[in-house]
Design a protein around this motif. Structure first.
Motif, PDB file in Angstrom:
ATOM      1  N   GLU A  58       0.826  -1.213   0.000  1.00 15.77           N
ATOM      2  CA  GLU A  58       0.000   0.000   0.000  1.00 15.77           C
ATOM      3  C   GLU A  58       0.863   1.268   0.000  1.00 15.77           C
ATOM      4  OE1 GLU A  58      -3.040  -0.210  -0.633  1.00 15.77           O
ATOM      5  OE2 GLU A  58      -3.481  -2.312  -0.177  1.00 15.77           O
ATOM      6  N   ILE A  59       1.999   1.209   0.692  1.00 16.57           N
ATOM      7  CA  ILE A  59       2.843   2.411   0.804  1.00 16.57           C
ATOM      8  C   ILE A  59       3.567   2.716  -0.510  1.00 16.57           C
ATOM      9  CG2 ILE A  59       4.877   3.392   1.960  1.00 16.57           C
ATOM     10  CD1 ILE A  59       3.956   1.963   4.525  1.00 16.57           C
ATOM     11  N   THR A  60       4.003   1.676  -1.197  1.00 13.59           N
ATOM     12  CA  THR A  60       4.838   1.927  -2.381  1.00 13.59           C
ATOM     13  C   THR A  60       4.042   1.970  -3.687  1.00 13.59           C
ATOM     14  OG1 THR A  60       5.286  -0.425  -2.600  1.00 13.59           O
ATOM     15  CG2 THR A  60       6.894   0.875  -1.364  1.00 13.59           C
ATOM     16  N   SER A  61       2.781   1.549  -3.650  1.00 11.49           N
ATOM     17  CA  SER A  61       2.064   1.314  -4.908  1.00 11.49           C
ATOM     18  C   SER A  61       1.735   2.582  -5.715  1.00 11.49           C
ATOM     19  CB  SER A  61       0.799   0.511  -4.605  1.00 11.49           C
ATOM     20  OG  SER A  61      -0.274   0.929  -5.374  1.00 11.49           O
ATOM     21  N   SER A  62       1.357   3.659  -5.034  1.00  6.86           N
ATOM     22  CA  SER A  62       0.790   4.802  -5.760  1.00  6.86           C
ATOM     23  C   SER A  62       1.705   5.409  -6.836  1.00  6.86           C
ATOM     24  CB  SER A  62       0.334   5.859  -4.747  1.00  6.86           C
ATOM     25  OG  SER A  62      -0.422   6.827  -5.375  1.00  6.86           O
ATOM     26  N   GLY A 119       4.282   4.087  -8.400  1.00  8.69           N
ATOM     27  CA  GLY A 119       4.503   3.073  -9.435  1.00  8.69           C
ATOM     28  C   GLY A 119       3.280   2.927 -10.326  1.00  8.69           C
ATOM     29  N   ALA A 120       2.095   2.998  -9.716  1.00  6.03           N
ATOM     30  CA  ALA A 120       0.851   2.871 -10.480  1.00  6.03           C
ATOM     31  C   ALA A 120       0.719   4.024 -11.470  1.00  6.03           C
ATOM     32  CB  ALA A 120      -0.344   2.826  -9.532  1.00  6.03           C
ATOM     33  N   ALA A 121       1.107   5.232 -11.048  1.00  6.35           N
ATOM     34  CA  ALA A 121       1.032   6.392 -11.947  1.00  6.35           C
ATOM     35  C   ALA A 121       1.955   6.181 -13.148  1.00  6.35           C
ATOM     36  CB  ALA A 121       1.406   7.657 -11.185  1.00  6.35           C
ATOM     37  N   ARG A 122       3.175   5.659 -12.882  1.00  7.66           N
ATOM     38  CA  ARG A 122       4.116   5.428 -13.991  1.00  7.66           C
ATOM     39  C   ARG A 122       3.579   4.355 -14.945  1.00  7.66           C
ATOM     40  NH1 ARG A 122       8.085   6.281  -9.736  1.00  7.66           N
ATOM     41  NH2 ARG A 122       8.081   4.072  -9.199  1.00  7.66           N
ATOM     42  N   LEU A 123       2.973   3.308 -14.383  1.00  6.21           N
ATOM     43  CA  LEU A 123       2.470   2.224 -15.231  1.00  6.21           C
ATOM     44  C   LEU A 123       1.269   2.681 -16.055  1.00  6.21           C
ATOM     45  CD1 LEU A 123       2.980  -0.635 -12.653  1.00  6.21           C
ATOM     46  CD2 LEU A 123       4.076  -0.494 -14.902  1.00  6.21           C
ATOM     47  N   ALA A 124       0.398   3.497 -15.459  1.00  5.60           N
ATOM     48  CA  ALA A 124      -0.746   4.023 -16.221  1.00  5.60           C
ATOM     49  C   ALA A 124      -0.240   4.853 -17.396  1.00  5.60           C
ATOM     50  CB  ALA A 124      -1.654   4.857 -15.317  1.00  5.60           C
ATOM     51  N   ALA A 125       0.776   5.698 -17.144  1.00  2.00           N
ATOM     52  CA  ALA A 125       1.339   6.530 -18.214  1.00  2.00           C
ATOM     53  C   ALA A 125       1.984   5.649 -19.287  1.00  2.00           C
ATOM     54  CB  ALA A 125       2.365   7.502 -17.629  1.00  2.00           C
ATOM     55  N   ALA A 126       2.716   4.627 -18.846  1.00  2.00           N
ATOM     56  CA  ALA A 126       3.386   3.725 -19.802  1.00  2.00           C
ATOM     57  C   ALA A 126       2.359   3.034 -20.690  1.00  2.00           C
ATOM     58  CB  ALA A 126       4.217   2.694 -19.044  1.00  2.00           C
ATOM     59  N   TYR A 184      -4.478   0.741 -12.976  1.00  2.00           N
ATOM     60  CA  TYR A 184      -3.407   1.533 -12.366  1.00  2.00           C
ATOM     61  C   TYR A 184      -3.881   2.934 -11.997  1.00  2.00           C
ATOM     62  CZ  TYR A 184      -0.202  -2.297 -13.193  1.00  2.00           C
ATOM     63  OH  TYR A 184       0.405  -3.530 -13.157  1.00  2.00           O
ATOM     64  N   ARG A 185      -4.760   3.525 -12.816  1.00  2.00           N
ATOM     65  CA  ARG A 185      -5.284   4.845 -12.453  1.00  2.00           C
ATOM     66  C   ARG A 185      -6.026   4.774 -11.129  1.00  2.00           C
ATOM     67  NH1 ARG A 185      -9.183   6.365 -15.894  1.00  2.00           N
ATOM     68  NH2 ARG A 185      -8.968   4.682 -17.394  1.00  2.00           N
ATOM     69  N   GLU A 186      -6.810   3.717 -10.964  1.00  2.00           N
ATOM     70  CA  GLU A 186      -7.555   3.499  -9.720  1.00  2.00           C
ATOM     71  C   GLU A 186      -6.588   3.413  -8.529  1.00  2.00           C
ATOM     72  OE1 GLU A 186     -10.732   3.294  -8.888  1.00  2.00           O
ATOM     73  OE2 GLU A 186     -10.441   2.505  -6.861  1.00  2.00           O
TER      74      GLU A 186
END
Ligand code: FE2
Ligand code: FE2
Length: 328
Positions: free
Chosen positions: A230-234, A236-243, A257-259
């Protein structure tokens, strides 16, 4: 239609033989001798044992879940794995320091940064295949923890879990969002479809969750593992959504990932204050194990990340068998 995965060596072959027919006596101890706990065979064998507590295995009687013979074998696999994880995690800092370290680890690169900066579509598809062994059952492994902690920490864990399962809208359960993302990227979203292609470093990520979740003795580590996600996900999720967007994913292909950018920014706060702080206030003796869970997760995730980057940078597939659009 789910298939029984193919064995990858003597350990996974023995588990498969046991749960479908039954192996000759003594074969197990012999098979375990000198094997690598991070290796393909060891990790698949452990994965198979754990899957009996979860979705089960195709063609395998559910009664095997509590078979003492199989549990003894599982123990034989868990011990060297846990020892290897302790070794990889190294000296564990005090809890506050460990949490602080994760918070400041914002973007150390890793696969999400690679995919955002220079990833190709086949690499993004490989990433989803690896992660499917966990995300298609998100957040089941963390819920083993629920009856093992009490008071405010338990209530807050349930609050986070409520979101993971769609916050009252079943169609928004994170596992289903992940499946829809796979379909958008042209992947088969059925549970377990890619198991044979997924290598040990990715299986180890799920096996760690199951190891911590299924042992009350390791519940502190399970809290740490849950918190680390939960602490590290946000970010990384933003980068993956952009990718994924850059690589041609549609709205369904980035929703998962946006969620998580939104949800895990909130979950991070809930987990730190509501779970870690609340739990260590009533059970201070768990602090060391929680810190170990954080460090162990970082170590196992780090091995997975290193595996991906090493293969991708060399222009090679990171899967055991490449996807049709991957390098041969
Ligand atoms: Fe989630
Ligand atoms: Fe979350």
């Amino acid at each position: 239609m789910r298939r029984t995965p193919a064995p990858r060596g003597p350990l996974s072959a023995a588990v498969l033989a046991l749960v479908t027919a039954g192996p000759p006596d003594g074969a197990w101890t012999e098979a375990l001798r000198g094997t690598d706990p991070w290796g393909e065979d060891h990790q698949l064998a452990l994965y198979l044992c754990y899957e009996l507590h979860d979705r089960g295995l195709p063609g395998v009687h559910p009664g095997w879940e509590w078979d003492p013979g199989l549990l003894a074998r599982r123990r034989g696999l868990e011990r060297p794995f846990l020892a290897a994880v302790r070794d990889a995690a190294g000296p564990v800092p005090p809890l506050a320091e460990a949490v602080g370290g994760l918070l400041s680890a914002e973007g150390d690169g890793g696969p999400s940064a690679y995919l955002e900066a220079e990833g190709e579509r086949w690499q993004a598809r490989e990433y989803l295949v690896h992660r499917s062994v966990y995300h298609l059952k998100e957040a089941d492994p963390q819920l083993w923890l629920l009856p093992r902690i009490h008071g405010p920490a338990q209530a807050v864990l349930m609050t986070v879990a409520f979101d993971e399962y769609g916050a009252g809208r079943p169609e928004n359960a994170h596992a289903l969002l992940f499946a829809r993302m796979m379909a958008d990227l042209g992947l088969e979203p059925a549970y377990g479809h890619y198991l044979d292609a997924v290598p040990a470093p990715a299986l180890a990520v799920v096996n760690l969750m199951m190891l911590f979740g299924l042992h009350r003795a390791l519940r502190g580590a399970a809290v740490g593992q849950f918190a680390a996600i939960e602490i590290t996900s946000s970010p990384g999720a933003a980068r993956l959504a952009a990718a994924l967007e850059r690589l041609g994913a549609g709205p369904e292909g980035t929703l998962f990932y946006r969620e998580h950018v939104e949800a895990d920014a909130v979950h991070e706060q809930l987990v730190r204050r509501g779970v870690i702080d609340a739990l260590t206030a009533t059970e201070p003796a768990l602090a060391g194990d929680i810190a170990f869970g954080l460090a162990a997760t970082e170590a196992v995730d780090g091995r997975f990340s290193a595996h991906l980057l090493e293969h991708w940078r060399a222009g090679r597939s990171s899967l055991r068998s490449p996807l049709p659009d991957g390098p041969g």
